[in-house]
Enzyme design. Structure first.
Site, PDB file in Angstrom:
ATOM      1  N   CYS A  19      42.376  53.757  62.814  1.00  8.61           N
ATOM      2  CA  CYS A  19      41.706  53.960  61.525  1.00  8.61           C
ATOM      3  C   CYS A  19      40.187  53.845  61.626  1.00  8.61           C
ATOM      4  O   CYS A  19      39.469  54.512  60.899  1.00  8.61           O
ATOM      5  CB  CYS A  19      42.243  52.969  60.497  1.00  8.61           C
ATOM      6  SG  CYS A  19      43.964  53.269  60.048  1.00  8.61           S
TER       7      CYS A  19
ATOM      8  N   CYS B 241      38.841  48.178  61.297  1.00 11.70           N
ATOM      9  CA  CYS B 241      39.858  48.439  60.275  1.00 11.70           C
ATOM     10  C   CYS B 241      40.278  47.120  59.626  1.00 11.70           C
ATOM     11  O   CYS B 241      39.846  46.040  60.032  1.00 11.70           O
ATOM     12  CB  CYS B 241      41.067  49.127  60.891  1.00 11.70           C
ATOM     13  SG  CYS B 241      42.038  48.046  61.975  1.00 11.70           S
TER      14      CYS B 241
ATOM     15  N   ARG C  65      44.130  64.503  52.759  1.00  9.01           N
ATOM     16  CA  ARG C  65      43.610  63.284  52.155  1.00  9.01           C
ATOM     17  C   ARG C  65      42.152  63.470  51.732  1.00  9.01           C
ATOM     18  O   ARG C  65      41.636  64.581  51.720  1.00  9.01           O
ATOM     19  CB  ARG C  65      43.771  62.130  53.137  1.00  9.01           C
ATOM     20  CG  ARG C  65      45.243  61.901  53.524  1.00  9.01           C
ATOM     21  CD  ARG C  65      45.439  60.652  54.333  1.00  9.01           C
ATOM     22  NE  ARG C  65      46.840  60.417  54.659  1.00  9.01           N
ATOM     23  CZ  ARG C  65      47.267  59.336  55.306  1.00  9.01           C
ATOM     24  NH1 ARG C  65      46.419  58.397  55.685  1.00  9.01           N
ATOM     25  NH2 ARG C  65      48.557  59.185  55.570  1.00  9.01           N
TER      26      ARG C  65
ATOM     27  N   LYS D   5      43.504  65.433  57.632  1.00  9.83           N
ATOM     28  CA  LYS D   5      42.194  64.893  57.274  1.00  9.83           C
ATOM     29  C   LYS D   5      41.094  65.917  57.536  1.00  9.83           C
ATOM     30  O   LYS D   5      41.091  66.580  58.574  1.00  9.83           O
ATOM     31  CB  LYS D   5      41.901  63.605  58.067  1.00  9.83           C
ATOM     32  CG  LYS D   5      42.903  62.489  57.819  1.00  9.83           C
ATOM     33  CD  LYS D   5      42.593  61.247  58.645  1.00  9.83           C
ATOM     34  CE  LYS D   5      43.554  60.123  58.353  1.00  9.83           C
ATOM     35  NZ  LYS D   5      43.244  58.906  59.143  1.00  9.83           N
TER      36      LYS D   5
ATOM     37  N   CYS E 145      47.805  44.731  56.738  1.00  8.37           N
ATOM     38  CA  CYS E 145      48.351  45.925  57.369  1.00  8.37           C
ATOM     39  C   CYS E 145      49.623  45.594  58.135  1.00  8.37           C
ATOM     40  O   CYS E 145      49.613  44.743  59.031  1.00  8.37           O
ATOM     41  CB  CYS E 145      47.318  46.552  58.308  1.00  8.37           C
ATOM     42  SG  CYS E 145      47.945  48.021  59.147  1.00  8.37           S
TER      43      CYS E 145
ATOM     44  N   CYS F 152      45.559  47.990  65.767  1.00  2.00           N
ATOM     45  CA  CYS F 152      46.685  48.707  66.356  1.00  2.00           C
ATOM     46  C   CYS F 152      46.166  50.044  66.871  1.00  2.00           C
ATOM     47  O   CYS F 152      45.019  50.407  66.605  1.00  2.00           O
ATOM     48  CB  CYS F 152      47.811  48.892  65.336  1.00  2.00           C
ATOM     49  SG  CYS F 152      47.495  50.215  64.139  1.00  2.00           S
TER      50      CYS F 152
ATOM     51  N   LYS G   2      49.991  63.396  58.113  1.00  2.00           N
ATOM     52  CA  LYS G   2      48.752  63.360  57.351  1.00  2.00           C
ATOM     53  C   LYS G   2      47.767  64.405  57.862  1.00  2.00           C
ATOM     54  O   LYS G   2      47.832  64.849  59.021  1.00  2.00           O
ATOM     55  CB  LYS G   2      48.136  61.968  57.441  1.00  2.00           C
ATOM     56  CG  LYS G   2      47.855  61.480  58.850  1.00  2.00           C
ATOM     57  CD  LYS G   2      47.462  60.012  58.836  1.00  2.00           C
ATOM     58  CE  LYS G   2      47.371  59.454  60.256  1.00  2.00           C
ATOM     59  NZ  LYS G   2      47.125  58.009  60.257  1.00  2.00           N
TER      60      LYS G   2
ATOM     61  N   ARG H  30      44.423  53.081  47.442  1.00  2.00           N
ATOM     62  CA  ARG H  30      43.257  53.802  47.972  1.00  2.00           C
ATOM     63  C   ARG H  30      42.895  54.923  46.997  1.00  2.00           C
ATOM     64  O   ARG H  30      43.754  55.702  46.593  1.00  2.00           O
ATOM     65  CB  ARG H  30      43.585  54.381  49.343  1.00  2.00           C
ATOM     66  CG  ARG H  30      42.412  55.053  50.043  1.00  2.00           C
ATOM     67  CD  ARG H  30      42.850  55.610  51.374  1.00  2.00           C
ATOM     68  NE  ARG H  30      43.288  54.566  52.286  1.00  2.00           N
ATOM     69  CZ  ARG H  30      44.182  54.751  53.250  1.00  2.00           C
ATOM     70  NH1 ARG H  30      44.754  55.935  53.412  1.00  2.00           N
ATOM     71  NH2 ARG H  30      44.523  53.754  54.038  1.00  2.00           N
TER      72      ARG H  30
END
Length: 1520
Positions: A1425, A1376, A1085, A1158, A1382, A1421, A1156, A1016
């Site tokens: 995302c 996603c 990110r 964002k 994934c 899931c 993470k 990414r």
């Protein structure tokens, strides 16, 4: 009892009940035959046959895949075999009919078209040795079908039953009929007899024989009777004789009848070849049995009419029943004294019996034959009859026999047709071969026309795109071939002949043009143009240009010669000549058009599409001998050969087709397109393709026999996964001789049974070796077996092993798939751990073990102590009817072990994710019971186990994100990196994944998973230059899977990058002035920013802030540069004490963030970046077109764990206003408060949203202001009105243009239908502005000047990129990646949402909602995302094919949704949406969005904050 049906369905029932194997010939995989529905229904219900030893098997074979060959193998193995087919199958199968004739095979043939079939298909095979039976009505079809099976069993010979399918009813119970008519003892005799022959066309040496048992005096006798001579018997012995038949292998020396003693006391067995007399006797017996059971009478010939008839009509066609009806009702006028004779048994031909069935008074005989294209003057039935009838005169003298050609006659015209026949017959000089009936027949709506399967059009579309109007497909089905059936014109032999004729015609055209030009038959200017064209006539590109000039000159010339040439102008262009066919061409290469093309050396291209799925290749009949066309062609040494797969590598398909067209000689392109049915989804085809290419069943390669002459390799292998294996095999030698000499059999050709045997041996060796290691250890043995879907069950098993060893037990741990199950009965103590997968299924590595254990009848566990611990989630399947899935594998296993007499020494333990400590709660109760049962519960001095390694430990030990990544990249023994390094590479912008489409197949092959990496990029605000776009596109081809993903975080993502390409891809990204550092991992990110094409000035200001924040929060470690960018030969890194590189992270510290982080920026009124869904959401405040600052939201986040109510999504909470100058510092301080206060012990509770809720928004704000030393101002006013993109053209205030492309789910790729990637690449080559990636996974072409606008529009139109004419629902959707890459995916998402939307669109278009924007999102899931919790309709994967459905999200992205239904599948989804959308149309208020309506209408409750997400859901979890 009558049942309304069709002839084919009635015959299908008889066939099924009378057979061991039914070969069902189908027109195509998408078009079932008339027999198929009945056969499928019977097989699905597992209906037992009348005579078979097992439930009948149904083998489906396509009509063009040499289908009758499929009957040989089961017939040879003693199976009572039936073929259900249509008449066009017969002629191509004649070579097999001669062989099948000697086996008790039944072939049911429905003549087509049913309105007016061609009986020539039957007469053409009359000499094949088959017994031919005919039926007319549905009732007859049932009865004669039964007779056919009885006759085949009785005679041992093949019987072909032909009929015209009609609708109608049939009386009686077919099972009762068969029980009476079938000879069970003769059937058993056939079933017990096998033939070892495997030849296709050579004689098996099998002859149908009859056996007679004769009573005699006690003596041993063996005598020989000349072949064809029946042994003499007396009347007395005939009555005591029983006869059976068999298909017995014989040799030339045994072509004599043999008598041998059956016993020494009272009987003798006579064996001899079955004769026509035997067949006649058996037929009569069977017909008599049918009459006794049903009352319906049948005979070999059947006469209808008066006893004093003077004329008889012998009808052989589909109008016989209509004629019979007319004659039975009309016996006056010209039809007086006229009778009708029909044939029930056509072969063997009992001509001498005909006169027994017609009155002696008959003097005139009309023979009506329904043969559409006569190839001889006299019809075959006419010839059969004329000799017999003329040699046996009537009582009034010699009979006159007149032949007729029967055309279309229906019931309405039957009387008129009979009148025509009789008048001609009674004429003084009757006209022979008079055509009776109408020349045109109505179309048969059920008739199958040969057509190219829809899914296979992908390749022909690519041909059309590449070669345009230059392409000529000689056997194209849309080309009219006068008088030639499409079945014939589609074959390679015909196509090849047509191509030769076309090539010859062009050569003649060139000669003619040259002659006319040189003889002044045309004007000088025209002659000059013609001569110039002739010079380049064989150059496809140059001749096209010259052809235009010639055509123009000829049109203006006006001469007769010019007009003559114009009439053949199609020959002006140098065409690309192609034959297109299927893998059916692979069965008989030496006698097919494939062979002819290769042997000719002509410049002809062949595209052969193979549709056999990899998952079915092992099921294929070995006797069919489907050949490898590629190796066959390469053996010739003069052909270009390529093997391609459009769903694996579109680019390689293009290369191969272009190279094939350029090659001067034969070319064969083998194209893979696997499908089970023509309605298969692209996803299913993609998955099958990937398996085949990855395993090696379908290698991708290109072969040019003359490559070396041009300094190139002859052989190019394009399959990434098997490149290393074949590189070793080829040993740098790309010549064909290397392939042939070394016998290169690709991986898929390895016998699967052998692979299984090797795997079993590996299991045995591993376990035996470990057992020997434990021999010196004291204490009871303990075998621990696990089936794990993730890591919990495996982790528990290994922990139990460690603890068992500490207590002195001899413990061994294996996965269930690695354990030799035959040892289970010899174990002393066994413990099983199993997780729960899918809908209560065993995990993959335990399925084979369970299937064996479940079905085993010979495992006795008497004396084996066992216990089972199962892991599951009691709320994962909340509906009451689904509660059975909770820990189902463990419960089933425990029950089965008890059934096998095992001793359950510890009761079943159940781990529940809903318990306070998850599955550990149940485990803590279960484990002590195990130690007690084994007598080791009181062991002293047990050492404490070290705590498990956490992500925090990995970060601390990583030396600022280095770990052992560099060493792992250098390890060529595996495609993977170590587990700890995989956690660290996330910080570098890459995840290790494996292709889950291939996971099971590779495991079965003993291979490691198909590991690859996702990369990414970091691209603040999603802005890229055209040059960067081209570089990203290049990277996807050179290192990835030839696609790019535009993510929901406004950046590029690559998939399918294998480990050895990882460093090269990173360096290429760096050369594009991008990076991947901190694109993933526990850091800040990629910073997002609204794309805002309408206002360039504001966008520039906000974009600058986004870039500033992004740069400010970057990690400082130099590990990224050292691992990915630094040259191997450059200066060595500087080392300090302890051989460690000293780094410093001023913002993050050595442990970085807890999870993470964002950040996004939205510019009202457009919330196109979902500002509420991020850790920090910045709402731009613009006054007078100038950016003033931002309202800051904190604590947004999407990640959830299914049914874990401690986890929830959350929308951001308002902190206040911050100036644009301070925004990056304010973001830093928020991040630092999270760094210091976030939960580092529980990663499921580590996101900022939980920190904010734990501290309260007021407390968190105060802490940020303390770190910052400043305070937030009061928030400014703002308003959002959408969170979707605006598609199409828009102009900004500078006069520059912007176009938003619809990129479904962000996937940039080429397909046969849509060359999106190529089009965008061509645009990037000429674009002078920039590209903007949107947060909704779309793409904006930005800053197009007005002077470039028309050129850009033309380029977009050329590639179909100007299309935004999609439903508003589709334009508002997002998904996603999910499967296959994934590792967290539980269900499909990106590959499935477009399919689901297509089905929902049928509803919305019907309701007039096509232009109404409804935000629909899907994830595979619950990590969120694609931010599904903010959608008006959200789907979150729960298991494969099952989704939780959420409703009520805010259209502007401001409100969370609520669970409406759990674990529903497509059928329920569509039913729910159909109901809700119909209500919405009626009940909505003006301007009311769907999400708002669902709350107002009470469908779901409003979710006002994240903590309420699990409250008041529409579908409550209920306990049983």
């Amino acid at each position: 009892m009558a049942s309304q049906s069709t002839s084919e369905s009635l015959v299908a029932r008889i066939a099924y009940l009378s057979s061991d194997v039914v070969v069902s010939v189908t027109p195509s995989l998408d078009t079932p035959s008339g027999y198929a529905p009945t056969l499928r229904a019977l097989a699905s219900d597992k209906v037992q046959g009348v005579i078979g030893l097992e439930t009948p098997q149904i083998h489906t074979v396509r009509h063009n895949a040499d289908p009758l060959l499929s009957a040989l193998a089961p017939a040879r193995s003693g199976k009572l075999t039936t073929i259900t087919t249509t008449s066009p199958t017969l002629l191509p199968s004649i070579p097999h009919l001669y062989k099948l004739a000697q086996y008790p095979v039944v072939i049911h043939v429905s003549l087509t078209p049913s309105t007016y079939p061609d009986y020539q298909d039957i007469t053409s095979i009359r000499q094949s040795g088959l017994i031919l039976l005919q039926s007319e009505t549905p009732q007859e079809s049932q009865d004669i079908a039964a007779a056919a099976h009885a006759l085949a069993i009785k005679s041992g010979k093949a019987v072909l039953h032909f009929f015209v399918s009609r609708e109608g009813s049939a009386q009686g119970d077919e099972r009762e009929l068969l029980q009476n008519v079938l000879d069970v003892s003769a059937a058993r005799s056939h079933q017990l007899r096998t033939t070892d022959s495997t030849s296709l066309y050579a004689d098996d040496g099998v002859r149908a024989q009859t056996t007679r048992v004769l009573a005699q005096e006690p003596q041993a006798v063996e005598a020989t009777i000349p072949a064809g001579t029946a042994p003499a018997t007396t009347a007395a012995t005939q009555h005591s004789t029983t006869a059976t038949s068999s298909a017995t292998p014989t040799s030339q020396d045994s072509q004599k009848d043999t008598i041998s003693s059956l016993s020494s006391t009272d009987s003798t067995v006579i064996k001899r070849a079955v004769t026509s007399d035997d067949i006649l006797a058996a037929t009569n017996t069977i017909f008599q049995t049918i009459q006794s059971v049903t009352g319906r009478k049948y005979d070999i010939f059947e006469y209808t009419g008066p006893a004093n008839a003077e004329a008889v009509i012998v009808s052989f066609g589909s109008s016989t029943a209509a004629f019979r009806n007319v004659l039975s009702q009309t016996q006056y006028g010209e039809l007086e004294k006229v009778g009708l004779l029909s044939l029930r048994l056509y072969r063997p031909w009992y001509g001498t019996k005909v006169s027994e069935y017609i009155p002696k008074s008959v003097t005139k005989v009309a023979v009506l034959e329904q043969i559409k294209r006569k190839t001889t003057k006299w019809g075959p039935l006419f010839i059969d009859l004329v000799t017999v009838l003329r040699s046996e005169p009537s009582i009034k003298g010699p009979r006159t026999v007149v032949g007729y050609q029967l055309a279309y006659v229906d019931q309405a015209s039957a009387k008129e047709a009979l009148g025509t026949v009789v008048r001609n017959l009674r004429a003084a000089t009757p006209e022979q071969n008079l055509i009776v009936g109408q020349s045109e027949a109505p179309l048969d709506e059920q008739q199958y026309e040969v057509s190219q399967p829809k899914v296979e059009a992908a390749y022909t579309k690519i041909l059309a795109q590449l070669f345009g109007d230059k392409i000529h497909i000689a056997n194209a089905l849309d080309k009219a071939q006068a008088g030639v059936p499409t079945e014939t014109s589609a074959r390679p032999e015909f196509g090849y002949g047509a191509l030769l004729a076309r090539l010859e015609a062009r050569e003649n055209f060139i000669k003619q043009a040259e002659y006319l030009a040189k003889t002044s038959k045309v004007l000088p200017g025209t002659a000059e143009a013609i001569l110039k064209w002739i010079l380049v006539a064989e150059d496809s590109s140059k001749s096209a240009e010259a052809a235009k000039e010639v055509e123009q000159a000829l049109e203006s010339d006006g001469s007769a010669a010019a007009k003559e040439l114009l009439g053949q102008k199609e020959y002006l262009k140098k065409e690309s000549q192609w034959l297109v066919g299927s893998d059916a061409w692979s069965y008989d290469l030496g006698n097919s058009g494939v062979h002819h093309v290769l042997a000719s050396g002509k410049n002809v291209n062949m595209l052969i599409i193979d549709s056999t799925p990899y998952s079915e290749h092992a099921k294929q009949d070995a006797a069919r001998r489907k050949k490898d066309v590629g190796l066959y062609a390469m053996n010739y040494g003069n052909a270009y050969v390529a093997s391609v797969a459009v769903y694996s590598s579109y680019t390689q398909v293009l290369h191969a087709l272009i190279e094939a067209e350029k090659f001067d000689g034969p070319s064969v392109v083998l194209a893979y397109l696997p499908y089970h049915g023509e309605s298969d989804s692209p996803l299913a085809i993609l998955q099958e393709t990937k398996k085949a290419v990855d395993i090696g069943y379908w290698p991708l390669y290109r072969w040019n026999p003359y490559g070396a002459e041009n300094g190139e390799d002859n052989f190019h292998l394009d399959s990434e996964r098997i490149k290393n294996e074949l590189k070793e095999f080829l040993k740098r030698d790309n010549h064909l001789t290397a392939l042939v000499r070394r016998n290169p059999v690709f991986a898929a050709n390895v016998d699967k049974s052998y692979g299984t045997e090797v795997r079993d041996q590996q299991k045995r060796a591993a376990k035996d070796a470990y057992t020997r290691l434990l021999e010196g250890v004291s204490g009871p043995p303990l075998t621990i077996l696990f089936a794990s879907d993730g890591s919990n069950a495996e982790g528990l098993a290994k922990r139990l092993e460690r603890r068992a060893k500490a207590r002195g037990l001899k413990a061994i741990t294996l996965s269930m798939e690695d354990y030799p199950i035959e040892d289970l009965a010899s174990e002393e103590n066994v413990v099983f751990f199993t997780a729960t997968a899918g809908q209560g299924e065993f995990p993959q590595n335990g399925r084979a073990f369970w299937e064996h254990l479940k079905d085993s009848t010979d495992i006795d566990l008497q004396g084996v102590n066992f216990s089972v611990f199962a892991l599951g989630d009691s709320l994962y399947w909340p509906r009451k009817e689904d509660k059975i899935y909770y820990n189902k594998p463990g419960k089933d296993l425990n029950k089965r072990l008890n059934e096998l007499s095992g001793n359950e020494f510890v009761p079943l333990g159940l781990g529940d994710d809903q318990d306070p400590d998850g599955y550990q709660t149940g485990y803590a109760e279960w484990e002590p019971k195990l130690w007690t049962a084994m007598g080791v519960d009181k062991v002293e001095g047990l050492a404490d186990e070290p705590p498990p390694i956490t992500n925090e430990d990995i970060k601390i030990a990583s030396n600022f994100l280095r770990g052992t990544i560099k060493e792992g990249l250098a390890d060529e023994s595996t495609g993977a990196l170590g587990a700890d390094d995989c956690q660290l590479t996330k910080f570098h912008g890459t995840y290790m994944q494996d292709d889950r489409d291939l996971r099971e197949e590779r495991k079965a092959q003993g291979l490691e998973p198909a590991y690859s990496f996702m990369i990414r990029c970091r691209l603040a605000g999603g802005v890229a230059t055209p040059r960067q776009w081209l570089q990203m596109d290049d990277i996807s081809s050179a290192f990835g899977n030839e696609t790019m993903k535009l993510t929901t975080r406004q950046t590029f993502q690559f998939h399918g990058v294998i480990k050895r390409n990882l460093r090269g891809a990173m360096r290429a990204i760096n050369r594009a002035l991008m990076t991947t550092i901190a694109a993933c991992g526990d850091v800040n990110r990629n910073v997002m920013c609204s794309s805002l094409p309408q206002n360039a000035h504001v966008h520039a200001q906000v974009q600058e802030c986004a870039a500033r924040i992004d740069t400010h929060l970057l990690p400082s470690t130099t590990a990224y540069h050292e691992i990915w960018l630094k040259d191997e030969d450059a200066d060595k890194r500087v080392l300090v004490a302890g051989n460690a590189v000293q780094d410093f992270e001023p913002l993050y510290g050595p442990t970085y963030l807890p999870r993470k982080f964002k950040i996004t920026i939205a510019i009202p009124p457009h919330n196109d970046t979902d500002v509420y869904a991020h850790d920090i959401g910045l709402i731009a405040i613009v006054e007078n077109n100038e950016l003033k600052g931002f309202n800051m939201l904190v604590g947004g986040g999407m990640g959830v764990t299914h049914n874990n109510k401690k986890t929830y999504p959350r929308t951001g909470s308002m902190m206040g206003f911050v100036s644009k100058e301070d925004v990056h510092i304010a973001c830093e301080k928020v991040m630092l408060v999270q760094r210091d206060n976030g939960d580092r012990k529980n990663r499921k509770h580590a996101r900022l949203k939980y920190t904010v809720d734990d501290m309260t928004i007021e407390g968190f704000k105060a802490e940020v202001e303390k770190y910052w030393g400043k305070t937030f101002d009061a928030p400014r006013d703002f308003k959002f009105d959408s969170n979707v993109d605006a598609f199409g053209w828009q102009q900004d205030e500078r006069g520059l243009w912007h176009f938003t492309f619809f990129i479904e789910n962000g996937r940039i790729e080429d397909t046969a239908d849509f060359k999106m990637r190529t089009g965008l690449r061509e645009i990037a080559k000429v674009h002078k502005g920039e590209f903007r990636l949107t947060g909704n996974q779309h793409l904006i072409l930005s800053n197009v000047a007005s002077k470039d606008l028309e050129g850009m529009k033309a380029l977009m139109k050329e590639y179909g990129l100007d299309n935004t004419n999609f439903s508003a629902l589709r334009l508002s959707s997002s998904a996603c990646v999910a499967f296959p890459t994934c590792g967290l995916a539980m269900a499909e998402s990106e590959r499935y949402l477009p399919v689901l939307i297509s089905k929902v669109e049928k509803i919305i278009f019907e309701l007039g909602l096509g232009k109404e924007s409804i935000v629909m999102r899907m994830t595979g899931c619950p990590n969120g995302c694609a931010r599904p919790w903010l959608a008006e309709i959200g789907f979150v994967g729960k298991a494969f094919g099952a989704y939780n459905m959420y409703l009520g999200g805010g259209y502007h992205g401001q409100r969370l949704s609520k669970l409406y239904r759990s674990s529903i599948k497509e059928e329920e989804i569509l039913e729910i949406l159909n109901t809700l959308l119909r209500r919405y149309v009626v009940e909505r208020e003006q301007g009311e969005h769907f999400g708002d309506w669902t709350i107002r209408a009470g469908i779901v409750k409003e979710t006002r904050q994240g903590k309420e997400f699990h409250d008041d859901v529409a579908e409550e979890d209920t306990e049983e």
